[in-house]
Scaffold this motif. Structure first.
Motif, PDB file in Angstrom:
ATOM      1  N   GLU A 258       0.834  -1.201   0.000  1.00 47.93           N
ATOM      2  CA  GLU A 258       0.000   0.000   0.000  1.00 47.93           C
ATOM      3  C   GLU A 258       0.868   1.251   0.000  1.00 47.93           C
ATOM      4  OE1 GLU A 258      -1.028   0.742   4.635  1.00 47.93           O
ATOM      5  OE2 GLU A 258      -1.945  -1.052   3.767  1.00 47.93           O
ATOM      6  N   ALA A 259       0.240   2.379  -0.214  1.00 50.20           N
ATOM      7  CA  ALA A 259       0.957   3.657  -0.222  1.00 50.20           C
ATOM      8  C   ALA A 259       1.611   3.904   1.129  1.00 50.20           C
ATOM      9  CB  ALA A 259      -0.003   4.793  -0.560  1.00 50.20           C
ATOM     10  N   LEU A 260       2.717   4.644   1.084  1.00 47.76           N
ATOM     11  CA  LEU A 260       3.508   4.924   2.288  1.00 47.76           C
ATOM     12  C   LEU A 260       3.447   6.398   2.645  1.00 47.76           C
ATOM     13  CD1 LEU A 260       6.706   2.996   1.125  1.00 47.76           C
ATOM     14  CD2 LEU A 260       4.919   2.119   2.643  1.00 47.76           C
ATOM     15  N   GLU A 261       3.714   6.688   3.911  1.00 46.83           N
ATOM     16  CA  GLU A 261       3.927   8.070   4.332  1.00 46.83           C
ATOM     17  C   GLU A 261       5.306   8.480   3.830  1.00 46.83           C
ATOM     18  OE1 GLU A 261       1.756  10.052   5.887  1.00 46.83           O
ATOM     19  OE2 GLU A 261       0.249   8.465   5.966  1.00 46.83           O
ATOM     20  N   GLN A 262       5.600   9.762   3.839  1.00 53.64           N
ATOM     21  CA  GLN A 262       6.852  10.277   3.271  1.00 53.64           C
ATOM     22  C   GLN A 262       8.058  10.129   4.197  1.00 53.64           C
ATOM     23  OE1 GLN A 262       7.375  11.508   0.104  1.00 53.64           O
ATOM     24  NE2 GLN A 262       5.338  10.678  -0.250  1.00 53.64           N
ATOM     25  N   LEU A 263       8.010   9.285   5.193  1.00 49.21           N
ATOM     26  CA  LEU A 263       9.086   9.162   6.185  1.00 49.21           C
ATOM     27  C   LEU A 263       9.855   7.849   6.076  1.00 49.21           C
ATOM     28  CD1 LEU A 263       7.095  10.548   9.244  1.00 49.21           C
ATOM     29  CD2 LEU A 263       8.739  11.767   7.822  1.00 49.21           C
ATOM     30  N   GLY A 264      10.211   7.419   4.888  1.00 51.07           N
ATOM     31  CA  GLY A 264      10.949   6.178   4.715  1.00 51.07           C
ATOM     32  C   GLY A 264      12.447   6.404   4.729  1.00 51.07           C
ATOM     33  N   THR A 265      13.190   5.400   5.218  1.00 52.52           N
ATOM     34  CA  THR A 265      14.652   5.472   5.210  1.00 52.52           C
ATOM     35  C   THR A 265      15.232   4.172   4.660  1.00 52.52           C
ATOM     36  OG1 THR A 265      14.885   4.601   7.463  1.00 52.52           O
ATOM     37  CG2 THR A 265      14.756   6.996   7.225  1.00 52.52           C
TER      38      THR A 265
ATOM     39  N   GLY B  80      29.293   3.107  -7.925  1.00 47.68           N
ATOM     40  CA  GLY B  80      29.051   1.693  -8.178  1.00 47.68           C
ATOM     41  C   GLY B  80      29.413   0.861  -6.961  1.00 47.68           C
ATOM     42  N   LEU B  81      28.721  -0.224  -6.778  1.00 48.26           N
ATOM     43  CA  LEU B  81      29.013  -1.102  -5.647  1.00 48.26           C
ATOM     44  C   LEU B  81      30.155  -2.040  -5.997  1.00 48.26           C
ATOM     45  CD1 LEU B  81      25.406  -2.061  -4.514  1.00 48.26           C
ATOM     46  CD2 LEU B  81      26.876  -0.250  -3.623  1.00 48.26           C
ATOM     47  N   GLU B  82      31.072  -2.189  -5.058  1.00 42.39           N
ATOM     48  CA  GLU B  82      32.183  -3.126  -5.226  1.00 42.39           C
ATOM     49  C   GLU B  82      31.708  -4.527  -4.874  1.00 42.39           C
ATOM     50  OE1 GLU B  82      35.169  -1.734  -2.562  1.00 42.39           O
ATOM     51  OE2 GLU B  82      35.573   0.088  -3.717  1.00 42.39           O
ATOM     52  N   ASN B  83      32.452  -5.519  -5.291  1.00 44.51           N
ATOM     53  CA  ASN B  83      32.118  -6.896  -4.948  1.00 44.51           C
ATOM     54  C   ASN B  83      32.116  -7.071  -3.434  1.00 44.51           C
ATOM     55  OD1 ASN B  83      31.937  -7.523  -7.626  1.00 44.51           O
ATOM     56  ND2 ASN B  83      33.888  -8.596  -7.739  1.00 44.51           N
ATOM     57  N   GLY B  84      31.167  -7.862  -2.947  1.00 43.77           N
ATOM     58  CA  GLY B  84      31.094  -8.134  -1.521  1.00 43.77           C
ATOM     59  C   GLY B  84      29.669  -8.387  -1.059  1.00 43.77           C
ATOM     60  N   ASP B  85      29.524  -8.595   0.247  1.00 37.74           N
ATOM     61  CA  ASP B  85      28.229  -8.852   0.863  1.00 37.74           C
ATOM     62  C   ASP B  85      27.647  -7.543   1.389  1.00 37.74           C
ATOM     63  OD1 ASP B  85      28.347 -11.629   0.434  1.00 37.74           O
ATOM     64  OD2 ASP B  85      29.614 -11.877   2.209  1.00 37.74           O
ATOM     65  N   TYR B  86      26.370  -7.307   1.107  1.00 37.93           N
ATOM     66  CA  TYR B  86      25.682  -6.082   1.501  1.00 37.93           C
ATOM     67  C   TYR B  86      24.416  -6.408   2.265  1.00 37.93           C
ATOM     68  CZ  TYR B  86      28.687  -3.464  -1.686  1.00 37.93           C
ATOM     69  OH  TYR B  86      29.762  -2.884  -2.309  1.00 37.93           O
ATOM     70  N   LYS B  87      23.940  -5.398   3.003  1.00 41.73           N
ATOM     71  CA  LYS B  87      22.664  -5.528   3.703  1.00 41.73           C
ATOM     72  C   LYS B  87      21.941  -4.183   3.615  1.00 41.73           C
ATOM     73  CE  LYS B  87      22.664  -5.548   8.165  1.00 41.73           C
ATOM     74  NZ  LYS B  87      22.787  -5.864   9.580  1.00 41.73           N
ATOM     75  N   ILE B  88      20.691  -4.217   3.170  1.00 46.65           N
ATOM     76  CA  ILE B  88      19.835  -3.036   3.158  1.00 46.65           C
ATOM     77  C   ILE B  88      19.010  -3.078   4.439  1.00 46.65           C
ATOM     78  CG2 ILE B  88      17.903  -1.861   2.019  1.00 46.65           C
ATOM     79  CD1 ILE B  88      18.752  -3.373  -0.564  1.00 46.65           C
ATOM     80  N   GLU B  89      18.988  -1.982   5.172  1.00 44.35           N
ATOM     81  CA  GLU B  89      18.075  -1.845   6.308  1.00 44.35           C
ATOM     82  C   GLU B  89      17.084  -0.751   5.945  1.00 44.35           C
ATOM     83  OE1 GLU B  89      20.167  -1.130   9.973  1.00 44.35           O
ATOM     84  OE2 GLU B  89      20.918  -3.181  10.052  1.00 44.35           O
ATOM     85  N   TRP B  90      15.795  -1.069   5.995  1.00 40.09           N
ATOM     86  CA  TRP B  90      14.781  -0.093   5.618  1.00 40.09           C
ATOM     87  C   TRP B  90      13.752   0.098   6.721  1.00 40.09           C
ATOM     88  CZ3 TRP B  90       9.940  -2.212   5.642  1.00 40.09           C
ATOM     89  CH2 TRP B  90       9.830  -3.600   5.447  1.00 40.09           C
ATOM     90  N   LYS B  91      13.145   1.271   6.692  1.00 44.23           N
ATOM     91  CA  LYS B  91      12.074   1.592   7.640  1.00 44.23           C
ATOM     92  C   LYS B  91      11.086   2.490   6.917  1.00 44.23           C
ATOM     93  CE  LYS B  91      11.185   3.485  12.206  1.00 44.23           C
ATOM     94  NZ  LYS B  91      11.775   4.045  13.428  1.00 44.23           N
ATOM     95  N   VAL B  92       9.812   2.131   6.985  1.00 55.45           N
ATOM     96  CA  VAL B  92       8.751   2.932   6.381  1.00 55.45           C
ATOM     97  C   VAL B  92       7.639   3.141   7.401  1.00 55.45           C
ATOM     98  CG1 VAL B  92       9.225   2.177   4.016  1.00 55.45           C
ATOM     99  CG2 VAL B  92       7.557   0.923   5.395  1.00 55.45           C
ATOM    100  N   LEU B  93       6.799   4.099   7.099  1.00 59.20           N
ATOM    101  CA  LEU B  93       5.624   4.376   7.911  1.00 59.20           C
ATOM    102  C   LEU B  93       4.416   4.085   7.040  1.00 59.20           C
ATOM    103  CD1 LEU B  93       5.170   5.423  10.779  1.00 59.20           C
ATOM    104  CD2 LEU B  93       4.879   7.691   9.822  1.00 59.20           C
ATOM    105  N   SER B  94       3.642   3.065   7.412  1.00 59.51           N
ATOM    106  CA  SER B  94       2.468   2.723   6.612  1.00 59.51           C
ATOM    107  C   SER B  94       1.404   3.792   6.794  1.00 59.51           C
ATOM    108  CB  SER B  94       1.944   1.340   6.988  1.00 59.51           C
ATOM    109  OG  SER B  94       1.564   1.295   8.335  1.00 59.51           O
ATOM    110  N   GLU B  95       0.410   3.795   5.914  1.00 58.97           N
ATOM    111  CA  GLU B  95      -0.633   4.814   5.974  1.00 58.97           C
ATOM    112  C   GLU B  95      -1.391   4.793   7.297  1.00 58.97           C
ATOM    113  OE1 GLU B  95      -3.014   4.398   2.379  1.00 58.97           O
ATOM    114  OE2 GLU B  95      -2.123   6.281   1.698  1.00 58.97           O
TER     115      GLU B  95
END
Length: 138
Positions: A49-56, A85-100
């Motif tokens: 669903e749509a999100l509030e504008q406070l995502g990281t 550009g991303l170099e070779n290796g292991d990455y992790k995305i951490e995300w946070k959103v505010l639902s409607e």
């Protein structure tokens, strides 16, 4: 009839979570566990669903923060640009959103980068260096 309607309205106020569910991540690029073999310029997370504008979005390589820019919410998508550009290796995305409905939702997406271009570049540089050495030999 009025009594039944009153009970339904009362139940909606007592249990508001029945009326509004938290949003869930539907898809992402890169996806969970994906091995990236071509350069990417953006991280895109799509929600139900749509999100509030406070995502990281935060990006980590081996526990060290990596730069992301222009983090924005567009409807049900959270998007971030990758300035380098991303170099070779292991990455992790951490995300946070505010639902409607106002509830924060968080998550992590691990992925790996294995660019073939890095190997090709090294091989090309070695061949060029070897040729230059042979050309200089009397």
């Amino acid at each position: 009839m009025k009594k039944g309607l009153s009970i339904i309205i009362l139940l909606l106020f007592l249990f508001p979570t029945l009326a509004s569910a938290h949003t869930k991540l539907v898809s992402s690029n890169p996806s969970n566990g994906q091995i990236i073999t071509e350069p990417i310029k953006q991280i895109t997370l799509e929600f139900e669903e749509a999100l509030e504008q406070l995502g990281t979005i935060k990006l980590y390589k081996a526990g060290t923060a990596t730069a992301v820019t222009n983090v924005s919410v567009k409807g049900n998508k959270l998007i971030a640009d990758l300035p380098n550009g991303l170099e070779n290796g292991d990455y992790k995305i951490e995300w946070k959103v505010l639902s409607e409905d106002g509830h924060p939702v968080t998550g992590q997406i691990p992925f790996k980068v294995q660019l073939k271009q890095a190997e090709t570049k090294t091989t090309t540089e070695t061949k060029t260096t070897d040729k230059a050495v042979k050309d200089q030999t009397p």
